[in-house]
Write a protein that holds these residues in place. Structure first.
Motif, PDB file in Angstrom:
ATOM      1  N   VAL A  53       0.842  -1.204   0.000  1.00 41.61           N
ATOM      2  CA  VAL A  53       0.000   0.000   0.000  1.00 41.61           C
ATOM      3  C   VAL A  53       0.877   1.253   0.000  1.00 41.61           C
ATOM      4  O   VAL A  53       0.602   2.223  -0.732  1.00 41.61           O
ATOM      5  CB  VAL A  53      -0.973  -0.021   1.203  1.00 41.61           C
ATOM      6  CG1 VAL A  53      -1.608   1.336   1.433  1.00 41.61           C
ATOM      7  CG2 VAL A  53      -2.032  -1.090   1.003  1.00 41.61           C
ATOM      8  N   VAL A  54       1.944   1.250   0.774  1.00 43.83           N
ATOM      9  CA  VAL A  54       2.857   2.397   0.789  1.00 43.83           C
ATOM     10  C   VAL A  54       3.503   2.578  -0.595  1.00 43.83           C
ATOM     11  O   VAL A  54       3.655   3.702  -1.075  1.00 43.83           O
ATOM     12  CB  VAL A  54       3.930   2.248   1.894  1.00 43.83           C
ATOM     13  CG1 VAL A  54       4.969   3.345   1.807  1.00 43.83           C
ATOM     14  CG2 VAL A  54       3.274   2.246   3.270  1.00 43.83           C
ATOM     15  N   TRP A 111       3.765   5.720  -5.738  1.00 46.27           N
ATOM     16  CA  TRP A 111       3.537   5.879  -7.179  1.00 46.27           C
ATOM     17  C   TRP A 111       2.500   6.956  -7.445  1.00 46.27           C
ATOM     18  O   TRP A 111       2.643   7.743  -8.382  1.00 46.27           O
ATOM     19  CB  TRP A 111       3.115   4.562  -7.815  1.00 46.27           C
ATOM     20  CG  TRP A 111       4.185   3.510  -7.839  1.00 46.27           C
ATOM     21  CD1 TRP A 111       5.536   3.687  -7.650  1.00 46.27           C
ATOM     22  CD2 TRP A 111       3.989   2.127  -8.064  1.00 46.27           C
ATOM     23  NE1 TRP A 111       6.178   2.489  -7.742  1.00 46.27           N
ATOM     24  CE2 TRP A 111       5.258   1.502  -7.992  1.00 46.27           C
ATOM     25  CE3 TRP A 111       2.880   1.331  -8.291  1.00 46.27           C
ATOM     26  CZ2 TRP A 111       5.433   0.148  -8.162  1.00 46.27           C
ATOM     27  CZ3 TRP A 111       3.058  -0.029  -8.464  1.00 46.27           C
ATOM     28  CH2 TRP A 111       4.317  -0.613  -8.410  1.00 46.27           C
ATOM     29  N   LEU A 112       1.437   6.983  -6.653  1.00 45.90           N
ATOM     30  CA  LEU A 112       0.407   8.011  -6.828  1.00 45.90           C
ATOM     31  C   LEU A 112       0.969   9.402  -6.530  1.00 45.90           C
ATOM     32  O   LEU A 112       0.617  10.368  -7.215  1.00 45.90           O
ATOM     33  CB  LEU A 112      -0.805   7.702  -5.956  1.00 45.90           C
ATOM     34  CG  LEU A 112      -1.608   6.467  -6.371  1.00 45.90           C
ATOM     35  CD1 LEU A 112      -2.663   6.142  -5.316  1.00 45.90           C
ATOM     36  CD2 LEU A 112      -2.237   6.669  -7.739  1.00 45.90           C
ATOM     37  N   GLN A 113       1.827   9.505  -5.519  1.00 42.23           N
ATOM     38  CA  GLN A 113       2.467  10.798  -5.225  1.00 42.23           C
ATOM     39  C   GLN A 113       3.305  11.265  -6.415  1.00 42.23           C
ATOM     40  O   GLN A 113       3.256  12.438  -6.803  1.00 42.23           O
ATOM     41  CB  GLN A 113       3.359  10.698  -3.977  1.00 42.23           C
ATOM     42  CG  GLN A 113       2.600  10.430  -2.705  1.00 42.23           C
ATOM     43  CD  GLN A 113       1.803  11.632  -2.214  1.00 42.23           C
ATOM     44  OE1 GLN A 113       1.833  12.721  -2.782  1.00 42.23           O
ATOM     45  NE2 GLN A 113       1.064  11.418  -1.150  1.00 42.23           N
ATOM     46  N   LEU A 154       3.919  14.710 -11.159  1.00 44.26           N
ATOM     47  CA  LEU A 154       4.143  14.803 -12.602  1.00 44.26           C
ATOM     48  C   LEU A 154       3.001  15.572 -13.279  1.00 44.26           C
ATOM     49  O   LEU A 154       3.253  16.442 -14.119  1.00 44.26           O
ATOM     50  CB  LEU A 154       4.294  13.422 -13.220  1.00 44.26           C
ATOM     51  CG  LEU A 154       4.610  13.349 -14.706  1.00 44.26           C
ATOM     52  CD1 LEU A 154       5.960  13.997 -14.992  1.00 44.26           C
ATOM     53  CD2 LEU A 154       4.614  11.904 -15.174  1.00 44.26           C
ATOM     54  N   THR A 155       1.757  15.279 -12.921  1.00 44.86           N
ATOM     55  CA  THR A 155       0.637  16.015 -13.519  1.00 44.86           C
ATOM     56  C   THR A 155       0.662  17.480 -13.139  1.00 44.86           C
ATOM     57  O   THR A 155       0.330  18.345 -13.956  1.00 44.86           O
ATOM     58  CB  THR A 155      -0.729  15.398 -13.144  1.00 44.86           C
ATOM     59  OG1 THR A 155      -0.887  15.444 -11.731  1.00 44.86           O
ATOM     60  CG2 THR A 155      -0.862  13.979 -13.630  1.00 44.86           C
ATOM     61  N   GLN A 156       1.067  17.798 -11.911  1.00 43.77           N
ATOM     62  CA  GLN A 156       1.158  19.192 -11.482  1.00 43.77           C
ATOM     63  C   GLN A 156       2.247  19.925 -12.269  1.00 43.77           C
ATOM     64  O   GLN A 156       2.078  21.085 -12.626  1.00 43.77           O
ATOM     65  CB  GLN A 156       1.442  19.271  -9.978  1.00 43.77           C
ATOM     66  CG  GLN A 156       0.294  18.801  -9.114  1.00 43.77           C
ATOM     67  CD  GLN A 156      -0.948  19.653  -9.318  1.00 43.77           C
ATOM     68  OE1 GLN A 156      -1.751  19.421 -10.216  1.00 43.77           O
ATOM     69  NE2 GLN A 156      -1.096  20.642  -8.502  1.00 43.77           N
ATOM     70  N   GLN A 157       3.371  19.255 -12.491  1.00 49.27           N
ATOM     71  CA  GLN A 157       4.453  19.868 -13.255  1.00 49.27           C
ATOM     72  C   GLN A 157       4.025  20.124 -14.697  1.00 49.27           C
ATOM     73  O   GLN A 157       4.339  21.169 -15.268  1.00 49.27           O
ATOM     74  CB  GLN A 157       5.694  18.989 -13.205  1.00 49.27           C
ATOM     75  CG  GLN A 157       6.355  18.953 -11.860  1.00 49.27           C
ATOM     76  CD  GLN A 157       7.447  17.903 -11.767  1.00 49.27           C
ATOM     77  OE1 GLN A 157       7.633  17.074 -12.664  1.00 49.27           O
ATOM     78  NE2 GLN A 157       8.189  17.925 -10.659  1.00 49.27           N
TER      79      GLN A 157
END
Length: 163
Positions: free
Chosen positions: A143-144, A149-151, A156-159
């Motif tokens: 889970v961590v 990966w989600l972080q 990446l999407t924010q950049q």
């Protein structure tokens, strides 16, 4: 047979005796575990389902990274390593220090690939003795990993959105 690091490496800084001590310690741990498990009548599983292999593999990956790269676990590595730099996502680069066994342990605790064999041994041993508990620990570490990966994906999407 003698261990002569000068014949192995011209710089004479490879702690072959320390590596041998670590390998012997790992082997002794496996032998001790096997003897105790046999004495207690613990049976090896007939098969390990592919899902459990994936779960234990992912858990081994994450536990190895946590032990060898995480800032918070640096107290474990500090007697054997020196911080070289901070990297991304709360990870650090540590360099082994000292000589002999201290340097060998520093090599081990600063290398996720090296540490993964030890972590896998502990997780697989746990799986043999208490499969449900090992799956639970493996699930937590997996889970961590997914959260990491989600972080990274979010970052990446924010950049891309900002640039």
């Amino acid at each position: 047979m003698t261990i002569d690091s000068r014949r192995y490496d011209r710089r004479d800084d490879v702690p072959l005796r320390g590596y041998a001590a670590l390998a012997a310690t790992f082997g002794a741990g496996v032998a001790l575990f096997s003897a105790v498990a046999h004495r207690r009548g613990i049976k090896l599983p007939e098969r390990v389902p592919p899902w459990d292999v994936l779960l234990l593999g992912t858990a081994t990956y994450k536990a190895s990274r946590l032990l060898t790269k995480d800032k918070i676990t640096s107290f474990v590595r500090a007697p054997f390593t020196r911080r070289e730099e901070d990297t991304s996502a709360g990870e650090v680069m540590d360099e082994p220090r000292g000589n002999g066994l201290r340097l060998a342990v520093g090599d081990l605790v600063s290398c996720p690939f090296c540490t993964s064999a030890w972590v896998a041994g502990a997780l697989v041993g746990s799986y043999v003795v208490q499969p449900r508990a090992a799956r639970l620990v493996g699930t937590g570490l997996t889970v961590v990993t997914v959260a990491d990966w989600l972080q990274y994906a979010w970052t990446l999407t924010q950049q891309k959105a900002g640039g």
